[in-house]
Write an enzyme that holds these catalytic residues in place. Structure first.
Site, short mmCIF file in Angstrom:
data_model
loop_
_atom_site.label_atom_id
_atom_site.label_comp_id
_atom_site.label_asym_id
_atom_site.label_seq_id
_atom_site.Cartn_x
_atom_site.Cartn_y
_atom_site.Cartn_z
N ASP A 1 1.37 -12.51 9.98
CA ASP A 1 2.17 -12.61 11.21
C ASP A 1 1.84 -13.88 11.97
OD1 ASP A 1 3.62 -10.31 10.86
OD2 ASP A 1 2.29 -9.05 12.06
N THR B 1 -0.76 7.64 -1.26
CA THR B 1 -2.05 7.53 -1.98
C THR B 1 -2.96 6.49 -1.34
OG1 THR B 1 -1.27 5.79 -3.43
CG2 THR B 1 -0.88 8.06 -4.16
N ARG C 1 0.84 -1.19 0.00
CA ARG C 1 0.00 0.00 0.00
C ARG C 1 0.88 1.24 0.00
NH1 ARG C 1 -4.99 1.62 3.77
NH2 ARG C 1 -3.85 0.52 5.35
N ASP D 1 -3.39 -10.27 12.36
CA ASP D 1 -2.67 -10.23 11.08
C ASP D 1 -2.38 -11.67 10.65
OD1 ASP D 1 -0.35 -10.28 9.25
OD2 ASP D 1 -0.45 -8.11 9.51
N1 URA Z 1 -5.06 -8.40 6.95
C1 URA Z 1 -4.92 -9.20 8.03
O1 URA Z 1 -4.02 -10.03 8.07
N2 URA Z 1 -5.81 -9.10 9.03
C2 URA Z 1 -6.83 -8.22 9.02
O2 URA Z 1 -7.62 -8.18 9.97
C3 URA Z 1 -6.95 -7.38 7.89
C4 URA Z 1 -6.05 -7.48 6.88
#
Ligand code: URA
Length: 209
Positions: A203, A108, A104, A200
């Site tokens: 992760d 922008t 990202r 995430d």
């Molecule tokens: N990406 C992720 O890994 N978790 C989220 O909650 C949103 C995007």
């Protein structure tokens, strides 16, 4: 307009609940991701075309169903999407695997492609784009748009969890692409995380946090 399929099988829902728990270990999370991907993949591939060809069993001959057509392509969105690849290859051992990487842009906030590798003859193939989390939907929509430029025969999108915002964005940008997910959660928070979600996915899958 294509539909969103929520695959609410009890096995998937149970495993997803374990994945959501914050104390689930990396090893367990990874293994559950594989198990859920197998179960989702079973539904996502339900309409693959088959043809009947004669085979010989130990007892007789019969017309038996076989998958037909060019090998389909699994395209994970880097990096969390990679967690879906090996289990899907267990179901589809001859499938091809493409990769797409997007980040990202901090100014922008739009997705920018940093990696793309797809197999040849995309115009003859069916594609499953995979990413566990459909959050804002911006990366998914950008990945699908990029792949559409190669004019594949069809594209499906498979995820584990979706936010209503992500589903809406995909339906607006790509109404022709069916979405398969294990659940649609309540909302996105201000940081773009799915709530209640599972955190995430990258992760948790790779133990990087
Ligand atoms: N990406 C992720 O890994 N978790 C989220 O909650 C949103 C995007």
């Amino acid at each position: 307009m294509e539909d969103v399929t929520v695959i609410d099988h009890p096995l998937i829902q149970h495993k997803l609940s374990l994945m959501r728990e914050k104390d689930t270990t990396t090893a367990a999370f990874r293994s559950l991701m594989g198990e859920v991907a197998l179960l989702l993949g079973y539904e996502v591939t339900r309409d693959l075309p088959i043809e009947y060809a004669e085979i010989q069993t130990p007892l007789t001959t019969m017309k038996a169903p076989h998958l037909v057509g060019k090998k389909l392509v699994i395209v994970p969105i880097l990096r969390a999407g990679v967690g879906f690849v090996d289990p899907l290859l267990q179901l589809l051992p001859s499938a091809r695997v493409g990769h797409i990487g997007l980040y990202r842009d901090p100014e922008t906030l739009q997705p920018v492609e940093y990696y793309l590798k797809l197999p040849e003859q995309m115009d003859d193939r069916d594609v499953i784009v995979v990413d566990p989390m459909l959050a804002t939907g911006h990366s998914a929509a950008a990945a699908v748009a990029r792949i559409k430029a190669f004019e594949p025969r069809s594209i499906k999108f498979m995820c584990l969890l979706a936010a209503p915002e992500g589903v809406a964005h995909m339906r607006e940008r790509h109404p022709d692409v069916p979405i398969y997910t294990a659940a649609i959660d309540e909302k996105l928070n201000e940081k773009g995380y799915i709530v209640p979600g599972l955190g995430d996915a990258g992760d948790r899958l790779y133990g990087t946090k």
